[in-house]
Design an enzyme around this catalytic site. Structure first.
Site, short mmCIF file in Angstrom:
data_model
loop_
_atom_site.label_atom_id
_atom_site.label_comp_id
_atom_site.label_asym_id
_atom_site.label_seq_id
_atom_site.Cartn_x
_atom_site.Cartn_y
_atom_site.Cartn_z
CG HIS A 1 -1.98 1.05 1.13
ND1 HIS A 1 -1.75 2.35 1.50
CD2 HIS A 1 -3.25 0.98 0.68
CE1 HIS A 1 -2.86 3.05 1.27
NE2 HIS A 1 -3.79 2.25 0.78
N GLY B 1 -7.46 9.29 -0.33
CA GLY B 1 -7.87 10.10 0.81
C GLY B 1 -7.95 11.60 0.51
C1 PEP Z 1 -6.84 3.18 0.23
O1 PEP Z 1 -6.51 3.38 1.39
O2 PEP Z 1 -6.43 2.17 -0.35
C2 PEP Z 1 -7.72 4.16 -0.41
C3 PEP Z 1 -8.00 4.01 -1.68
O3 PEP Z 1 -8.21 5.19 0.39
P1 PEP Z 1 -9.41 6.21 0.00
O4 PEP Z 1 -10.54 5.38 -0.57
O5 PEP Z 1 -9.76 6.86 1.30
O6 PEP Z 1 -8.87 7.16 -1.01
#
Ligand code: PEP
Length: 250
Positions: free
Chosen positions: A96, A174
């Site tokens: 990630h 995010g």
């Molecule tokens: C993630 O943490 O993998 C992600 C896509 O976060 P968000 O949906 O909040 O952008």
């Protein structure tokens, strides 16, 4: 054969076991009988046992957010694939961007974690994606190719059978900025071409590539309508049962 979409929740560092039970109590009735897509929830390690218990006999699987490449040892703060399996966890996120950005995760350690997950029979969701500066410099395709080549290094198509890739442009995570469905589909096509080079055509055509980055109930159906997009990895919008169910049922 059409690829079954996978919708995965990444809860990051949110929720206690009690909050996890409350989530499943509200979420499961909203998606009961939903078989069109595979549904996975990846809570923090401390919630895994509660999540597995709550999701038992349901259509929702549980995943970890990371895994170490060794089975055991003096690696404070890490957990192994066999520890996840012992809890009946079936999926795991590796690479990630928050691990890469804040915890010194490299392409090489991502590869080690990916191999350990595959070796153990877990379904890894391997994240790749460019940062804003790389996109603005026209480097997106190069970055995605490099991340795939390094992550999949010395993995055979046979071993990689359960592999799932998540394209997560870091600038969309995010931030509320979502890649357009077309832009995401272009990136997915780059990843699929690279997978074809590495694993061959048959493997690549069945490889699921998820999109992640500010997916919400309001934008999920446009993203999921793209043939190249085989599901979603969802952060913020997966914390609320109604909102995550809205995405699952796009
Ligand atoms: C993630 O943490 O993998 C992600 C896509 O976060 P968000 O949906 O909040 O952008």
């Amino acid at each position: 054969m059409p690829r079954k979409k996978l919708i995965a929740a990444n809860w990051k560092m949110y929720k206690t076991p009690e909050q996890t039970l409350a989530f499943f109590r509200d979420f499961l009735p909203l998606v009961s009988g939903h078989r069109r897509d595979e549904i996975v929830v990846c809570p923090p390690y401390t919630d895994l046992a509660a999540a597995v218990e709550a999701a038992k006999a349901s259509n929702v699987a549980v995943g970890g957010q990371n895994v170490h490449w060794k089975d055991e040892g003096a690696f404070t703060g890490e957990i192994s694939a066999s520890m996840l399996l012992a809890l009946n966890v079936t999926h795991v996120i590796v690479g990630h961007s928050e691990r890469r950005q804040y915890f010194c995760e490299t392409d090489d350690t991502v590869s080690l974690r990916l191999k350990a997950a595959l070796e153990a029979g877990l379904t890894p969701i391997c994240c790749v994606g460019e940062v804003l500066e790389e996109r603005e410099a026209g480097l997106t395709d190069d970055v995605l190719r490099r991340q795939c080549v390094r992550a999949f290094h010395s993995v055979s198509a046979k071993k990689a059978a359960k592999l799932v890739v998540a394209y997560e442009p870091v600038w969309a995570i995010g931030t509320g900025k979502t890649a357009t469905p077309e832009l995401a589909a272009e990136a997915h096509a780059v990843i699929r071409r690279e997978a074809t080079e590495i694993f061959g055509e048959a493997f690549a055509s069945s490889l699921r590539i998820l999109y992640g980055g500010s997916v919400k109930p309001e934008n999920a159906s446009a993203l999921m309508a793209e043939e190249e997009i085989d599901g979603a990895l969802v952060g913020g919008a997966s914390l609320d049962p109604k909102s995550f169910a809205g995405i699952v049922k796009y």
